[in-house]
Design an enzyme around this catalytic site. Sequence first.
Site, PDB file in Angstrom:
ATOM      1  N   ASP A  79       0.868  -1.170   0.000  1.00 60.84           N
ATOM      2  CA  ASP A  79       0.000   0.000   0.000  1.00 60.84           C
ATOM      3  C   ASP A  79       0.911   1.228   0.000  1.00 60.84           C
ATOM      4  OD1 ASP A  79      -2.328   1.665   0.412  1.00 60.84           O
ATOM      5  OD2 ASP A  79      -1.667   1.839   2.488  1.00 60.84           O
TER       6      ASP A  79
ATOM      7  N   ASP B  60      -1.662  -0.817   5.687  1.00 55.31           N
ATOM      8  CA  ASP B  60      -1.972  -0.270   7.002  1.00 55.31           C
ATOM      9  C   ASP B  60      -3.400   0.192   7.180  1.00 55.31           C
ATOM     10  OD1 ASP B  60      -1.739   2.128   5.363  1.00 55.31           O
ATOM     11  OD2 ASP B  60      -1.673   3.217   7.267  1.00 55.31           O
TER      12      ASP B  60
ATOM     13  N   ASP C 168      -7.159  -1.854   3.506  1.00 54.97           N
ATOM     14  CA  ASP C 168      -6.193  -2.910   3.185  1.00 54.97           C
ATOM     15  C   ASP C 168      -6.520  -4.224   3.884  1.00 54.97           C
ATOM     16  OD1 ASP C 168      -4.519  -1.266   1.579  1.00 54.97           O
ATOM     17  OD2 ASP C 168      -3.670  -0.394   3.394  1.00 54.97           O
TER      18      ASP C 168
END
Length: 699
Positions: free
Chosen positions: A399, A580, A584
Site C-alpha cells: 500500500d 496499514d 487494506d
Amino acid sequence: MYQQDRAGSAKLAGVQHARVNLTNKRVSLRWAGKVAPDAIMALKKLGYEGYLFDNNAATGTDRELPGMIKALAVAAFASMNIMSLSTSVWSGADESTRAMLHWICAGIALPTLLYSGRIFYLSAWRSLKHWQTNMDVPISIGVIMAFALSVYDTYHGYEHAYFDAATSLVFFLLIGRTLDHVMRERTRSAVKGLAVLSPRGALVIRPEGGLEYLPLQRITSGMKLLLLPGDRVPVDCTVIDGVSDVDCSLVTGENAPRQVQPGSKLQAGTLNITGSIKTEACAAAGDSFLAEMSRLIEAAESAKSHYQRIADRAARYYAPAVHTASLLSFIGWMFFRGDMHEAATVAIAVLIITCPCALGLAVPMVQVMAARRLFENRVMVKDGSALERLNEIDTVVFDKTGTLTLGQMQVTNAGTIDPATLSLAGKLASNSRHPNALAIVDAALALTDTAPQFEQVREYPGLGIEGVLQGRVYRLGRASFACPHESARLSDTTFACEGSKLASFALSDTVRPGARGLIENLLGSGIAVEVMSGDNQQAVHDIALQLNIPRYTAEMLPADKVVRIETLTKAGRRVLMVGDGLNDAPALMAAHVSMAPASAADMGRNNADFVFLRDGMGSVLLTYRIARDSGRLIRQNFAIAIGYNMLALPVAILGYTTPFIAAIAMSLSSIVVVANALRLRAGPASDGDEHFEFGHVTR
C-alpha cells in the site's frame, strides 16, 4: 460433557475456540452462553491441574527454576561421585571391593533418582493414568529399568552395574529441560515485563473537577485522566491539555523523548517525563497497546506451524514405536542367545538411546527463540506458521499511504522561501489541523518565531485558512482560494496577502525510512514488487517513480485490491502484502502472508500476520531474515534428531552400546538440538537504507 466434531476429535460442549500456550502454561477458552464450561474438570481428566488465571500472580517470580536447578545440582553431584567410584570397578577391582563399590553407588543413586527424577516420573504417571503417552514415559521406564537391573546385577555379583547410566541420564536430561525452561521463561518474561509496565491505576478527573484514583480495570473509554511527571500511561489515550515529553521507547525503540501536545496520541505503557497533561482515555486496559502486544506474543508462541504439526504427529507415534523396538530387541536376543540378562541390557539400551526428546524439542525451541528475537526488535508475530509462509514469498505488494510513506506531509521547497514569509505562513497555519498546514508549521519551526499573531482567523473546509493581520487579509490554501485573480498551478498550496501570492509550497508525503533500500533489495533478489493504492494517479506515480517501483495501480477500492491478490495467487505467486489502512484489511487476509505497521488501523493490525512498531522498513528485512534462519534451524534440528536415531537404533539393537553410553548419547542429542536453536540471531532493525541479500544482511 463432550461432543464429537466432524473430524472426530473430542471437545467440550459449548466451547467455540480453545488455544493452549505451553510456554505460559495457559489455556484460553471462548464459549457460547453465560455459564463457563467445566474446563478445569476437563483438564484434570487429561492429567493436568487447572486453576483460574490470576494476572497479578502471573507477574511473580519463577518458582520452577530454583527446583530444577537444585535437582540438576543433586544429579550432577551424584553422577560425578558414581562415575569416580565406577572407575575403580572398570579398572579391575577385586570381587569384594567391586561389590562394596556397587552398593555404595546404589546408595547414592536411589535418593538421587527419587529426588532429581521426580520431574519425569510425575509427568509420565499423569500421562499413563489417562491411557496416554509422552516423552517422559520412555525416560522414566529407562531410568527405573537401568536402576533395577543394576541392583539385580549387584546382588548376584555381576562384574558391571549401570548406576552411572541412570544418574547420568537424569543429569543430562535435566540440562536440556532446564535450558528449555530458561529460554521459555525469558520469552514469557517479555509478557510479564509488559504487565509490569502497566500501572495499577490512574488519577481520573471527575466531571465536577475533583480527582479520584481508580484501579486500572475500572478505567473506561471517555474518562479524563491526569498524568503527572513520572507516570506511566495506563491506557491508550489522547492529550487534551498540556505539553510534555514522553518516553516512547517501548513503542518505537528510540530513546529520544517525543514532545506531545493537545491532539497527540499516547499508547499504554509509555512514560510521561516532564509536564502534567490531561488526557482522554481511548480504550480500556484490555483493548490498549500493552494488552495487544501481550496477546500477539502469546499467539506467536502457541501457534503451531507446519513443522510443529509434523513433530507432534511424529512424537505421538514415536513413544509406542520406541517401546515396541525395545520389546522386540528383548525377544530377539532371548531367541538367538537365550540370555535374559543380556537381552534385558540390550532392551534397556534401546529404550534409552531412542527416546524422542530431541524430536520433541526440534521445533518449539526455535519458535520460542524466533518470537523472542522478533519482540526484541519491535516486531509482533501473530501466527507461528507465518514465519514459514514468509520464507516462501516471490511477490511483495505495498500500500502507499501509511506504508511506503508515513502519511506525514512535508515542505520540499522550504529553502527557496523567504524566512520571514515562511515564519508568517507558519503562524497562520498553526490555527489549522490540516496535514498540509501541519507540514508548513513544521517547516517554520526551524526559524526564529518573530511573526505576530493573526486576528479573525477562519478556516474554509476544502479551501484553506484566512486571517487578518494589521488590517490586511492573508490566505493560505489552494491557489484558487488564496489568489483568485492570479494564474497559478492549482496543485500548489499558496500563501497570499490581499490576493497577491507571497509563496507557493511544494508538499509531498514523507517516504518511510528504509523504503528505498527495501525496494532495491527486493528487486535485486528477483522478488516482484508493486504498489496498490486508493490515492490519485499522480500521487501514486510520484512515489513509484521515487522508489523505482515498476508496477503501480491507483484509485483502487478494497475489493479491487483483493481481486489483484487473488489474480496473483491463481498465477502461482506467493504474495506478501504490506498495508496499514482499513481498506487494506481484506487484501491482508487474502495474501499468502501479511505485515502492517503499528500505525495501521485496528482492522489492519488484526488481519496482519506481523506488526512492526518501528517507523522504518528495516523491520521487513529483519523479519524475513529471522523467518529464513528459523526454517533452516528447524530443518537442521529435524536432521539431527532423525539422523541420530537412524544411527543409534541399529547400534543399540545389535548390542554395541551399554545403557551408560546410551544415556549419554540420547542426552547429548537433546542438548545439541537446544544449543542449535540458541544460534538464532537477530541484529537491530535498521531504519536507514541498507544492503540486503536474501541470504545475509550487510551494511
